[in-house]
Design a protein around this motif. Structure first.
Motif, mmCIF file in Angstrom:
data_model
loop_
_atom_site.group_PDB
_atom_site.id
_atom_site.type_symbol
_atom_site.label_atom_id
_atom_site.label_comp_id
_atom_site.label_asym_id
_atom_site.label_seq_id
_atom_site.Cartn_x
_atom_site.Cartn_y
_atom_site.Cartn_z
ATOM 1 N N GLY A 42 42.778 30.293 43.681
ATOM 2 C CA GLY A 42 41.794 30.952 42.820
ATOM 3 C C GLY A 42 41.188 32.179 43.488
ATOM 4 O O GLY A 42 41.078 32.238 44.715
ATOM 5 N N ASN A 43 40.800 33.179 42.698
ATOM 6 C CA ASN A 43 40.126 34.377 43.216
ATOM 7 C C ASN A 43 38.628 34.138 43.291
ATOM 8 O O ASN A 43 38.088 33.338 42.527
ATOM 9 C CB ASN A 43 40.335 35.567 42.276
ATOM 10 C CG ASN A 43 41.797 35.920 42.099
ATOM 11 O OD1 ASN A 43 42.568 35.789 43.034
ATOM 12 N ND2 ASN A 43 42.159 36.351 40.906
ATOM 13 N N VAL A 44 37.967 34.875 44.167
ATOM 14 C CA VAL A 44 36.501 34.913 44.135
ATOM 15 C C VAL A 44 36.123 36.211 43.416
ATOM 16 O O VAL A 44 36.523 37.294 43.830
ATOM 17 C CB VAL A 44 35.897 34.893 45.548
ATOM 18 C CG1 VAL A 44 34.389 35.093 45.483
ATOM 19 C CG2 VAL A 44 36.227 33.590 46.243
ATOM 20 N N ILE A 45 35.421 36.071 42.312
ATOM 21 C CA ILE A 45 35.116 37.234 41.471
ATOM 22 C C ILE A 45 33.599 37.385 41.327
ATOM 23 O O ILE A 45 32.894 36.406 41.093
ATOM 24 C CB ILE A 45 35.742 37.043 40.067
ATOM 25 C CG1 ILE A 45 37.259 36.959 40.206
ATOM 26 C CG2 ILE A 45 35.345 38.172 39.121
ATOM 27 C CD1 ILE A 45 37.980 36.662 38.927
ATOM 28 N N LEU A 46 33.114 38.615 41.475
ATOM 29 C CA LEU A 46 31.699 38.889 41.198
ATOM 30 C C LEU A 46 31.606 39.486 39.799
ATOM 31 O O LEU A 46 32.391 40.372 39.455
ATOM 32 C CB LEU A 46 31.128 39.892 42.203
ATOM 33 C CG LEU A 46 31.128 39.483 43.668
ATOM 34 C CD1 LEU A 46 30.510 40.602 44.508
ATOM 35 C CD2 LEU A 46 30.346 38.200 43.865
ATOM 36 N N ARG A 47 30.689 38.992 39.019
ATOM 37 C CA ARG A 47 30.509 39.545 37.674
ATOM 38 C C ARG A 47 29.047 39.956 37.482
ATOM 39 O O ARG A 47 28.138 39.146 37.689
ATOM 40 C CB ARG A 47 30.887 38.498 36.627
ATOM 41 C CG ARG A 47 30.723 39.031 35.207
ATOM 42 C CD ARG A 47 30.999 37.965 34.177
ATOM 43 N NE ARG A 47 32.392 37.592 34.168
ATOM 44 C CZ ARG A 47 32.850 36.458 33.617
ATOM 45 N NH1 ARG A 47 32.005 35.610 33.059
ATOM 46 N NH2 ARG A 47 34.135 36.172 33.634
ATOM 47 N N ALA A 48 28.846 41.226 37.103
ATOM 48 C CA ALA A 48 27.473 41.706 36.902
ATOM 49 C C ALA A 48 26.940 41.142 35.592
ATOM 50 O O ALA A 48 27.636 41.132 34.582
ATOM 51 C CB ALA A 48 27.460 43.229 36.865
ATOM 52 N N SER A 49 25.711 40.644 35.650
ATOM 53 C CA SER A 49 25.125 40.079 34.442
ATOM 54 C C SER A 49 23.689 40.568 34.299
ATOM 55 O O SER A 49 22.919 40.547 35.250
ATOM 56 C CB SER A 49 25.138 38.553 34.544
ATOM 57 O OG SER A 49 24.250 38.010 33.596
ATOM 58 N N ARG A 50 23.355 40.993 33.087
ATOM 59 C CA ARG A 50 21.991 41.505 32.899
ATOM 60 C C ARG A 50 20.982 40.366 32.803
ATOM 61 O O ARG A 50 19.780 40.601 32.717
ATOM 62 C CB ARG A 50 21.921 42.407 31.672
ATOM 63 C CG ARG A 50 22.193 41.718 30.383
ATOM 64 C CD ARG A 50 22.404 42.727 29.267
ATOM 65 N NE ARG A 50 23.009 42.092 28.116
ATOM 66 C CZ ARG A 50 22.328 41.462 27.174
ATOM 67 N NH1 ARG A 50 21.020 41.407 27.238
ATOM 68 N NH2 ARG A 50 22.956 40.891 26.173
ATOM 69 N N HIS A 51 21.470 39.129 32.810
ATOM 70 C CA HIS A 51 20.537 38.004 32.756
ATOM 71 C C HIS A 51 20.004 37.619 34.132
ATOM 72 O O HIS A 51 19.213 36.701 34.264
ATOM 73 C CB HIS A 51 21.199 36.800 32.090
ATOM 74 C CG HIS A 51 21.617 37.091 30.687
ATOM 75 N ND1 HIS A 51 20.720 37.343 29.694
ATOM 76 C CD2 HIS A 51 22.838 37.225 30.140
ATOM 77 C CE1 HIS A 51 21.364 37.609 28.578
ATOM 78 N NE2 HIS A 51 22.647 37.549 28.816
#
Ligand SMILES: Nc1nc2c(ncn2[C@@H]2O[C@H](COP(=O)(O)OP(=O)(O)OP(=O)(O)O)[C@@H](O)[C@H]2O)c(=O)[nH]1
Ligand SMILES: [Mg+2]
Length: 363
Positions: A42-51
């Motif tokens: 599996g990849n480690v992914i960062l996802r920007a979230s406005r919450h």
């Protein structure tokens, strides 16, 4: 808790091992190799979230690991892929990669003000790898390893019963520094107690704490202003600066990076000069502090809010300020009773829609 800088260790999943297996079936003697390949890690992914408005979730979980891939199986079945690990971060997060070798001695220092290079530990430096500025934007921090090959991949006319297989590859890993730089159109800059938070409460629905002691605001707070015509702007209130903030005095330096993305800087001064202050000196000191922190900040569009006009002595000080800075836009306000708030909104609306035109060099 508000966390705007955090160090993490991320590790992607390892690929699954290839399988050694032979087809076994009734009436099919010597069925041949049928070992499948391993699944990818599996990849480690960062996802920007406005919450999210800060990095506190990573502070409590600084080891980010994705799942390994499954091993290959007989009947040419591939292993299952490891699940990606998706970590949500606030919009405005900058990601830095620490250099590989000296993980053991990793020890974060404050970012050096002017350079893009961040000092981590004694001899280490980190390089910026991503800047997540849109909601939903993703960045693959570490890639999962590829799965190994099963023995079916090694069959040939000369080797019809191969027993070779390969291991899955290791996933990428590394130490990273995540730093939040608040995204707002305008930033309020001023000494403690100047009335920045009171002003933000008046112009937006944000509710930062207001009190009659310095350093009431301890972390940046963003408010949204609605202008006529469905236009809106975001304004960040940051903790008060004091002289020497660029050297780390007070809370200022910690938070100056939160105004580095603001297109417009609003300097809020206590024009009544309460607590023995001199508004002209205050403004000059504030300008110097931000210039010492980052020279590009002092060339941004800016104007001044002369707050606390309801107090005695304010009129005289306002005159002195206007005489000293002739070309500068100064908006007199009283944030407690609402005087001049419309003018502040108006000034913000014009500056934000066309910041180029309004870059001022009054000092
Ligand atoms: N008389 C008067 N008092 C004001 C005005 N604006 C703010 N104050 C008071 O000044 C004090 C400080 O206000 P804040 O808004 O907390 O100041 P701040 O700049 O956010 O301060 P820090 O968060 O400590 O940096 C509070 O007691 C406010 O009520 C004003 O226009 N007139
Ligand atoms: Mg405040």
């Amino acid at each position: 808790m508000f966390v705007d800088q955090v160090k993490v260790f991320a590790q992607a999943g390892k690929g699954g091992r290839g399988c050694v297996s032979f087809r076994r079936e009734k009436f099919v003697p010597k069925g041949g190799p049928d070992g499948g390949e391993g699944g990818r890690g599996g990849n480690v992914i960062l996802r920007a979230s406005r919450h999210f408005d800060n990095l506190a979730n990573l502070f409590y979980e600084p080891l980010i690991k994705a799942k390994n891939g499954g091993h290959g199986m007989g009947k040419k079945m591939s292993g299952r892929a490891g699940a990606d690990k998706i970590v949500k971060v606030p919009v405005g997060t900058v990601v830095w990669r620490a250099e590989e070798e000296k993980h053991a001695t990793l020890n974060i220092q404050r970012p050096t003000s002017n350079s893009e290079q961040l000092a981590i530990g004694s001899r280490q430096s980190a390089i910026p790898v991503a800047d997540l500025v849109r909601d939903g934007q993703e960045f693959v921090l570490c890639c999962g390893g590829v799965g190994g090959k099963g023995n079916v991949h090694f069959k040939s006319s000369r080797n019809r019963a191969p027993r070779q297989y390969t291991e899955g590859e290791e996933g990428e890993q590394g130490h990273f520094l995540l730093e939040l730089r608040t995204i707002a159109d305008a930033g309020l800059v001023g000494y403690p107690n100047a009335g920045k938070s009171t002003l933000l409460r008046k112009i937006s629905a944000a509710r930062p704490k207001v009190a009659a002691y310095p350093f009431t605001t301890l972390h940046p707070i963003v408010g949204v202003i609605d202008f006529p015509g469905y236009r809106r702007a975001t304004v960040a209130d940051i903790p008060g600066l004091i002289e020497g903030a660029h050297r780390g005095l007070g809370l200022g330096h910690e938070f100056l990076r939160h105004i580095t993305r603001c297109r417009v800087l609003v300097f809020v001064v206590d024009i009544a000069g309460s607590e023995g202050r001199n508004p002209v000196e205050d403004l000059q000191n504030l300008r110097r502090e931000i210039d010492l922190h980052d020279p590009t900040l002092s060339s941004r569009a800016w104007f001044v809010v002369a707050n606390k006009m309801d107090l005695g002595g304010a009129e005289g000080n306002l005159k002195a300020l206007q005489e000293r800075f002739l070309k500068l836009q100064i908006v007199p306000t009283s944030a407690v009773n609402g005087q001049g708030i419309d003018a502040v909104e108006q000034a913000l609306a014009t500056r934000i829609s066309d910041p180029e035109e309004s870059v001022s060099t009054a000092i």
